[in-house]
Scaffold this motif. Structure first.
Motif, mmCIF file in Angstrom:
data_model
loop_
_atom_site.group_PDB
_atom_site.id
_atom_site.type_symbol
_atom_site.label_atom_id
_atom_site.label_comp_id
_atom_site.label_asym_id
_atom_site.label_seq_id
_atom_site.Cartn_x
_atom_site.Cartn_y
_atom_site.Cartn_z
ATOM 1 N N VAL A 70 0.852 -1.195 0.000
ATOM 2 C CA VAL A 70 0.000 0.000 0.000
ATOM 3 C C VAL A 70 0.883 1.238 0.000
ATOM 4 O O VAL A 70 1.887 1.303 0.720
ATOM 5 N N ARG A 129 -9.130 -8.024 8.174
ATOM 6 C CA ARG A 129 -8.939 -6.707 7.576
ATOM 7 C C ARG A 129 -7.605 -6.173 8.066
ATOM 8 O O ARG A 129 -7.048 -6.654 9.047
ATOM 9 N N GLN A 165 -5.542 -2.358 8.796
ATOM 10 C CA GLN A 165 -5.761 -0.919 8.883
ATOM 11 C C GLN A 165 -4.510 -0.208 9.364
ATOM 12 O O GLN A 165 -3.674 -0.789 10.038
ATOM 13 N N VAL A 189 -8.521 -1.814 4.664
ATOM 14 C CA VAL A 189 -8.870 -2.686 3.536
ATOM 15 C C VAL A 189 -9.446 -3.973 4.127
ATOM 16 O O VAL A 189 -8.923 -4.506 5.102
ATOM 17 N N TYR A 198 -12.283 -6.217 -2.792
ATOM 18 C CA TYR A 198 -11.921 -5.627 -1.508
ATOM 19 C C TYR A 198 -12.570 -4.267 -1.359
ATOM 20 O O TYR A 198 -12.728 -3.531 -2.328
ATOM 21 N N THR A 199 -12.931 -3.934 -0.130
ATOM 22 C CA THR A 199 -13.429 -2.608 0.195
ATOM 23 C C THR A 199 -12.259 -1.819 0.761
ATOM 24 O O THR A 199 -11.602 -2.263 1.705
ATOM 25 N N VAL A 200 -12.005 -0.667 0.172
ATOM 26 C CA VAL A 200 -10.899 0.193 0.578
ATOM 27 C C VAL A 200 -11.497 1.496 1.095
ATOM 28 O O VAL A 200 -12.257 2.164 0.386
ATOM 29 N N THR A 211 -10.390 5.159 2.920
ATOM 30 C CA THR A 211 -9.269 6.049 3.213
ATOM 31 C C THR A 211 -9.795 7.435 3.569
ATOM 32 O O THR A 211 -10.693 7.951 2.892
ATOM 33 N N GLU A 262 -14.633 5.549 0.138
ATOM 34 C CA GLU A 262 -14.828 4.129 0.397
ATOM 35 C C GLU A 262 -15.284 3.521 -0.919
ATOM 36 O O GLU A 262 -16.348 3.880 -1.430
ATOM 37 N N GLN A 265 -15.040 -0.176 -3.659
ATOM 38 C CA GLN A 265 -14.714 -1.588 -3.821
ATOM 39 C C GLN A 265 -13.872 -1.743 -5.080
ATOM 40 O O GLN A 265 -14.178 -1.136 -6.107
ATOM 41 N N LEU A 294 -2.452 0.201 -4.599
ATOM 42 C CA LEU A 294 -2.517 -1.127 -3.980
ATOM 43 C C LEU A 294 -1.945 -2.165 -4.932
ATOM 44 O O LEU A 294 -2.263 -2.158 -6.117
#
Length: 172
Positions: free
Chosen positions: A58, A79, A81, A111, A122-124, A126, A146, A148, A169
Motif C-alpha cells: 500500500v 482486515r 488498517q 482494507v 476488496y473494500t478500501v 481512506t 470508500e 470496492q 494497492l
C-alpha cells in the motif's frame, strides 16, 4: 352499595378465569422441538475462505507527498488498517508567527474483503485530514473515499480522490 360492587366484580373475575381456563386445557400438547439432520458431506466452502494469506503493498499519497507506505498481511477473513497522525513544523511560516507553524496530517486507511462471492473484491476506505493552508491560524480540510476494487494476485490498482489523495494497492 359497596357489597353489590364487590359481588359484581367477583362474578366478572370468576367468569374470566373460567373462560381462560377452558381453551387452555383443550389445547393440543406442546410439540417437541424439531431435530434437523445434517448431511454427512462437508459444506461447500467459498473460494475466498480457502484462499491463502497474502501481502498487499500500500502507498498513500496526499498532494504528491507520501503519507504512508508499507506491506500489510491479509487473509480472506481479516482486515488490515493503518492510522497515523503526523505533526511537524511548516518551515515556510515566518519565525515571528511560530504559534501557527505547526501542521498536522492524519491518515486512516482500511482494507477488508468486499461483499459478494468474488474472492478478489476488496473494500478500501481512506480518510485524510490536513491543514487548510500553509501558516493557517486554524482549521483543517478532510477528504476520503470508500470504494470496492477487484485485485487479483500480481495486479495493481490506483484510487484517486479529492484534494490529491491517491492510494496505490498491489496484491503480492
Amino acid at each position: 352499595m359497596k357489597t353489590k360492587t364487590r359481588k359484581y366484580a367477583s362474578a366478572f373475575v370468576g367468569a374470566c378465569c373460567f373462560t381462560l381456563a377452558g381453551p387452555v386445557a383443550a389445547q393440543d400438547p406442546i410439540s417437541p422441538p424439531r431435530v434437523l439432520e445434517i448431511p454427512d458431506e462437508a459444506p461447500v466452502v467459498e473460494a475466498q475462505q480457502r484462499a491463502e494469506p497474502f501481502t498487499m503493498s500500500v502507498r498513500i499519497l496526499g498532494q504528491n507527498r507520501e503519507l504512508w507506505a508499507g506491506d500489510l498481511a491479509m487473509s480472506a477473513s481479516n482486515r488490515a488498517q493503518v492510522r497515523i497522525d503526523v505533526q511537524d513544523s511548516d518551515i515556510g511560516c515566518p519565525v515571528e508567527n511560530d504559534r501557527f507553524a505547526e501542521r498536522r496530517n492524519a491518515v486512516e486507511f482500511q482494507v477488508r474483503r468486499g461483499y459478494g462471492r468474488n474472492s478478489a473484491r476488496y473494500t478500501v476506505e481512506t480518510n485524510w485530514t490536513r491543514p487548510t493552508a500553509s501558516c493557517a491560524e486554524q482549521g483543517s480540510l478532510a477528504t476520503g473515499f470508500e470504494v470496492q476494487v477487484e485485485l487479483d494476485k500480481g495486479e495493481t490498482r490506483v484510487i484517486e480522490g479529492d484534494g490529491g489523495l491517491r492510494v496505490e494497492l498491489t496484491r503480492r
